[in-house]
Scaffold this motif. Structure first.
Motif, PDB file in Angstrom:
ATOM      1  N   TRP A 208       0.873  -1.176   0.000  1.00 47.54           N
ATOM      2  CA  TRP A 208       0.000   0.000   0.000  1.00 47.54           C
ATOM      3  C   TRP A 208       0.914   1.232   0.000  1.00 47.54           C
ATOM      4  O   TRP A 208       1.537   1.529   1.016  1.00 47.54           O
ATOM      5  CB  TRP A 208      -0.882   0.042   1.237  1.00 47.54           C
ATOM      6  CG  TRP A 208      -1.828  -1.113   1.403  1.00 47.54           C
ATOM      7  CD1 TRP A 208      -1.753  -2.099   2.337  1.00 47.54           C
ATOM      8  CD2 TRP A 208      -2.996  -1.378   0.635  1.00 47.54           C
ATOM      9  NE1 TRP A 208      -2.796  -2.973   2.196  1.00 47.54           N
ATOM     10  CE2 TRP A 208      -3.590  -2.555   1.154  1.00 47.54           C
ATOM     11  CE3 TRP A 208      -3.615  -0.741  -0.443  1.00 47.54           C
ATOM     12  CZ2 TRP A 208      -4.747  -3.107   0.631  1.00 47.54           C
ATOM     13  CZ3 TRP A 208      -4.771  -1.290  -0.970  1.00 47.54           C
ATOM     14  CH2 TRP A 208      -5.332  -2.449  -0.436  1.00 47.54           C
ATOM     15  N   PRO A 209       1.034   1.956  -1.099  1.00 44.02           N
ATOM     16  CA  PRO A 209       1.989   3.071  -1.153  1.00 44.02           C
ATOM     17  C   PRO A 209       1.574   4.277  -0.298  1.00 44.02           C
ATOM     18  O   PRO A 209       0.402   4.481  -0.010  1.00 44.02           O
ATOM     19  CB  PRO A 209       1.984   3.464  -2.642  1.00 44.02           C
ATOM     20  CG  PRO A 209       1.385   2.300  -3.356  1.00 44.02           C
ATOM     21  CD  PRO A 209       0.413   1.703  -2.396  1.00 44.02           C
ATOM     22  N   ASN A 210       2.573   5.036   0.098  1.00 47.50           N
ATOM     23  CA  ASN A 210       2.416   6.344   0.749  1.00 47.50           C
ATOM     24  C   ASN A 210       1.595   6.315   2.034  1.00 47.50           C
ATOM     25  O   ASN A 210       0.810   7.230   2.305  1.00 47.50           O
ATOM     26  CB  ASN A 210       1.826   7.347  -0.247  1.00 47.50           C
ATOM     27  CG  ASN A 210       2.761   7.602  -1.417  1.00 47.50           C
ATOM     28  OD1 ASN A 210       2.935   6.733  -2.275  1.00 47.50           O
ATOM     29  ND2 ASN A 210       3.366   8.774  -1.459  1.00 47.50           N
ATOM     30  N   GLN A 211       1.787   5.275   2.817  1.00 42.56           N
ATOM     31  CA  GLN A 211       1.055   5.178   4.078  1.00 42.56           C
ATOM     32  C   GLN A 211       1.514   6.211   5.105  1.00 42.56           C
ATOM     33  O   GLN A 211       0.763   6.569   6.013  1.00 42.56           O
ATOM     34  CB  GLN A 211       1.179   3.765   4.646  1.00 42.56           C
ATOM     35  CG  GLN A 211       0.460   2.705   3.822  1.00 42.56           C
ATOM     36  CD  GLN A 211      -1.017   2.983   3.671  1.00 42.56           C
ATOM     37  OE1 GLN A 211      -1.794   2.720   4.587  1.00 42.56           O
ATOM     38  NE2 GLN A 211      -1.437   3.521   2.534  1.00 42.56           N
ATOM     39  N   GLY A 212       2.732   6.698   4.943  1.00 38.93           N
ATOM     40  CA  GLY A 212       3.229   7.698   5.871  1.00 38.93           C
ATOM     41  C   GLY A 212       2.969   9.118   5.431  1.00 38.93           C
ATOM     42  O   GLY A 212       3.266  10.075   6.158  1.00 38.93           O
ATOM     43  N   THR A 213       2.371   9.283   4.244  1.00 39.82           N
ATOM     44  CA  THR A 213       2.113  10.640   3.733  1.00 39.82           C
ATOM     45  C   THR A 213       0.649  10.805   3.342  1.00 39.82           C
ATOM     46  O   THR A 213      -0.220  10.878   4.190  1.00 39.82           O
ATOM     47  CB  THR A 213       3.040  10.942   2.538  1.00 39.82           C
ATOM     48  OG1 THR A 213       2.860   9.934   1.509  1.00 39.82           O
ATOM     49  CG2 THR A 213       4.497  10.938   2.958  1.00 39.82           C
ATOM     50  N   THR A 214       0.382  10.847   2.050  1.00 44.17           N
ATOM     51  CA  THR A 214      -0.966  11.158   1.567  1.00 44.17           C
ATOM     52  C   THR A 214      -1.929   9.986   1.584  1.00 44.17           C
ATOM     53  O   THR A 214      -3.145  10.171   1.508  1.00 44.17           O
ATOM     54  CB  THR A 214      -0.893  11.684   0.121  1.00 44.17           C
ATOM     55  OG1 THR A 214      -0.221  10.698  -0.699  1.00 44.17           O
ATOM     56  CG2 THR A 214      -0.127  12.990   0.049  1.00 44.17           C
ATOM     57  N   GLY A 215      -1.399   8.764   1.661  1.00 38.28           N
ATOM     58  CA  GLY A 215      -2.243   7.584   1.558  1.00 38.28           C
ATOM     59  C   GLY A 215      -2.225   7.036   0.145  1.00 38.28           C
ATOM     60  O   GLY A 215      -1.799   7.706  -0.804  1.00 38.28           O
ATOM     61  N   THR A 216      -2.711   5.817  -0.015  1.00 35.78           N
ATOM     62  CA  THR A 216      -2.729   5.155  -1.321  1.00 35.78           C
ATOM     63  C   THR A 216      -3.783   5.776  -2.237  1.00 35.78           C
ATOM     64  O   THR A 216      -4.913   6.036  -1.820  1.00 35.78           O
ATOM     65  CB  THR A 216      -3.019   3.652  -1.146  1.00 35.78           C
ATOM     66  OG1 THR A 216      -1.970   3.073  -0.364  1.00 35.78           O
ATOM     67  CG2 THR A 216      -3.100   2.943  -2.489  1.00 35.78           C
ATOM     68  N   HIS A 217      -3.388   5.991  -3.493  1.00 34.05           N
ATOM     69  CA  HIS A 217      -4.284   6.595  -4.488  1.00 34.05           C
ATOM     70  C   HIS A 217      -5.547   5.749  -4.680  1.00 34.05           C
ATOM     71  O   HIS A 217      -5.488   4.529  -4.846  1.00 34.05           O
ATOM     72  CB  HIS A 217      -3.547   6.724  -5.822  1.00 34.05           C
ATOM     73  CG  HIS A 217      -4.424   7.044  -6.988  1.00 34.05           C
ATOM     74  ND1 HIS A 217      -5.134   8.228  -7.085  1.00 34.05           N
ATOM     75  CD2 HIS A 217      -4.733   6.330  -8.108  1.00 34.05           C
ATOM     76  CE1 HIS A 217      -5.823   8.227  -8.217  1.00 34.05           C
ATOM     77  NE2 HIS A 217      -5.594   7.092  -8.850  1.00 34.05           N
ATOM     78  N   ILE A 218      -6.675   6.422  -4.666  1.00 37.83           N
ATOM     79  CA  ILE A 218      -7.984   5.783  -4.817  1.00 37.83           C
ATOM     80  C   ILE A 218      -8.668   6.293  -6.085  1.00 37.83           C
ATOM     81  O   ILE A 218      -8.640   7.485  -6.384  1.00 37.83           O
ATOM     82  CB  ILE A 218      -8.891   6.116  -3.604  1.00 37.83           C
ATOM     83  CG1 ILE A 218      -8.338   5.459  -2.345  1.00 37.83           C
ATOM     84  CG2 ILE A 218     -10.335   5.679  -3.834  1.00 37.83           C
ATOM     85  CD1 ILE A 218      -8.353   3.953  -2.383  1.00 37.83           C
ATOM     86  N   ASN A 219      -9.273   5.356  -6.829  1.00 31.39           N
ATOM     87  CA  ASN A 219     -10.131   5.753  -7.934  1.00 31.39           C
ATOM     88  C   ASN A 219     -11.503   5.121  -7.719  1.00 31.39           C
ATOM     89  O   ASN A 219     -11.713   4.428  -6.719  1.00 31.39           O
ATOM     90  CB  ASN A 219      -9.537   5.358  -9.281  1.00 31.39           C
ATOM     91  CG  ASN A 219      -9.898   6.335 -10.377  1.00 31.39           C
ATOM     92  OD1 ASN A 219     -11.031   6.782 -10.494  1.00 31.39           O
ATOM     93  ND2 ASN A 219      -8.925   6.683 -11.208  1.00 31.39           N
ATOM     94  N   VAL A 220     -12.425   5.353  -8.630  1.00 23.31           N
ATOM     95  CA  VAL A 220     -13.819   5.009  -8.348  1.00 23.31           C
ATOM     96  C   VAL A 220     -14.560   4.419  -9.540  1.00 23.31           C
ATOM     97  O   VAL A 220     -14.136   4.537 -10.687  1.00 23.31           O
ATOM     98  CB  VAL A 220     -14.599   6.264  -7.889  1.00 23.31           C
ATOM     99  CG1 VAL A 220     -13.965   6.865  -6.646  1.00 23.31           C
ATOM    100  CG2 VAL A 220     -14.669   7.313  -9.006  1.00 23.31           C
ATOM    101  N   SER A 221     -15.684   3.786  -9.234  1.00 21.21           N
ATOM    102  CA  SER A 221     -16.748   3.496 -10.203  1.00 21.21           C
ATOM    103  C   SER A 221     -17.913   4.376  -9.792  1.00 21.21           C
ATOM    104  O   SER A 221     -18.149   4.578  -8.596  1.00 21.21           O
ATOM    105  CB  SER A 221     -17.172   2.027 -10.141  1.00 21.21           C
ATOM    106  OG  SER A 221     -16.135   1.172 -10.539  1.00 21.21           O
TER     107      SER A 221
END
Length: 338
Positions: A242-255
């Motif tokens: 899970w990238p960037n857990q110490g900063t912005t968080g993991t990138h999320i996209n949607v349906s």
């Protein structure tokens, strides 16, 4: 007697007018093609009496069709994947603003706009070959540009919406200069020219053709849920970060989706969108593609996703992903990420 006949005829004509029948029909244009959607739509009809007429196709084809149909389009609701495609429908002026207390209360503010709504989420994760790459070396998206990974990174095209949305999030958080630095570093680390989809990248990583890639979580979950011995063997060789857990968080996209501006059955369209945010529909909608519900209180039992563990998600508003799409494409083009 004659006047009475005229009144009866007028009443029959009025009842047959679309405004009287509009809550009994919904014309749905959908880029979703999942088996669980059959139950999703059947339950809506059972609960409301509204029959769904469905037109399925690829996202761009459906958008072009709606645009060409113009004011006479029968489309009431458009459903698709990726914020970029939903934003394109908005930019074309196809969506109508929807005022709904139900949608506003159930869907988090960062996952909706004034005229389209997210109904499920997916994350873009780093997938690595356990024998070739250390997990501690790929904890952030920025690590994809690290020279120590030279010749190890593979990806689908930079022009694909999934990658454009990721780069748009980088621009939103860090600015264009940092985003271009990342894009150039990723290109410098290519193991091969971009090709194929996310599943192809995961297979290449498992086979050792690449050391790592980025993928939407539902592709990972599909392979994890597979009963095929070759898929199980494949997934045993890769790890997921899970990238960037110490900063912005993991990138999320949607349906998600919205109501068409020219919808002939607007009342039914709003009812359908509100239904998609209900507890029952959220489970069907999300789990149909191994995604997560947008309504926080709804939980989906998905062993594959659960096995990946909990994570901190990026709360960047989905409208910002659309805002920087064009800049993301320019940056990828300049970097040679084709």
């Amino acid at each position: 007697m004659k006047s009475r006949s005229v009144l009866i005829a007028a009443a029959i004509a009025a009842l047959s007018h679309p405004t009287f029948a509009e809550d009994k029909i919904l014309n749905l244009y959908s880029a979703r093609h999942y088996q669980t959607d059959e139950a999703l739509y059947a339950n809506f009809t059972q609960q409301t009496g509204i029959k769904i007429n469905r037109i399925e196709g690829k996202e761009d084809e459906l958008l072009e069709r709606i645009k060409n149909e113009g004011a006479n389009s029968p489309a009431d609701v458009f459903l698709t994947v990726d914020a970029a495609r939903l934003a394109k429908a908005h930019e074309l002026g196809l969506f109508a603003p929807v005022v709904s207390k139900s949608l506003e209360s159930r869907i988090p503010a960062h996952l909706r706009t004034e005229d389209w709504f997210s109904f499920s989420t997916r994350a873009r994760v780093i997938v690595y070959n356990k024998a070739a790459v250390k997990a501690e070396d790929v904890q952030n998206y920025e690590d994809l540009a690290n020279p120590k990974l030279k010749g190890k990174f593979c990806s689908r095209s930079g022009s694909h919406p999934y990658n454009l949305s990721l780069m748009a999030s980088i621009i939103a958080h860090q600015g264009e200069a940092k985003a271009e630095e990342l894009a150039r570093g990723m290109v410098a680390n290519f193991a091969r020219a971009p090709k194929g989809g996310d599943t192809d990248q995961i297979k290449a990583v498992s086979a050792g053709e690449c050391g790592l890639t980025i993928s939407n979580t539902y592709y990972v979950a599909r392979l994890l849920r597979s009963t095929k011995p070759e898929d199980q063997k494949l997934m045993a060789k890769v790890g997921v970060v899970w990238p960037n857990q110490g900063t912005t968080g993991t990138h999320i996209n949607v349906s998600g989706g919205g109501m068409m501006k020219t919808a002939p059955h607007k009342e039914a369209a709003v009812k359908f969108l509100e239904y998609l945010a209900s507890d029952q529909a959220q489970r069907y909608f999300a789990d149909g593609n191994n995604e997560w519900p947008v309504v926080d209180s709804v939980k989906v039992a998905n062993p594959a996703l659960d096995s990946l563990g909990k994570f901190k998600a990026d709360k960047l508003p989905v409208k910002n992903l659309a805002m920087y799409q064009t800049k993301a494409q320019i940056i990828f083009d300049r970097a040679g990420f084709n």
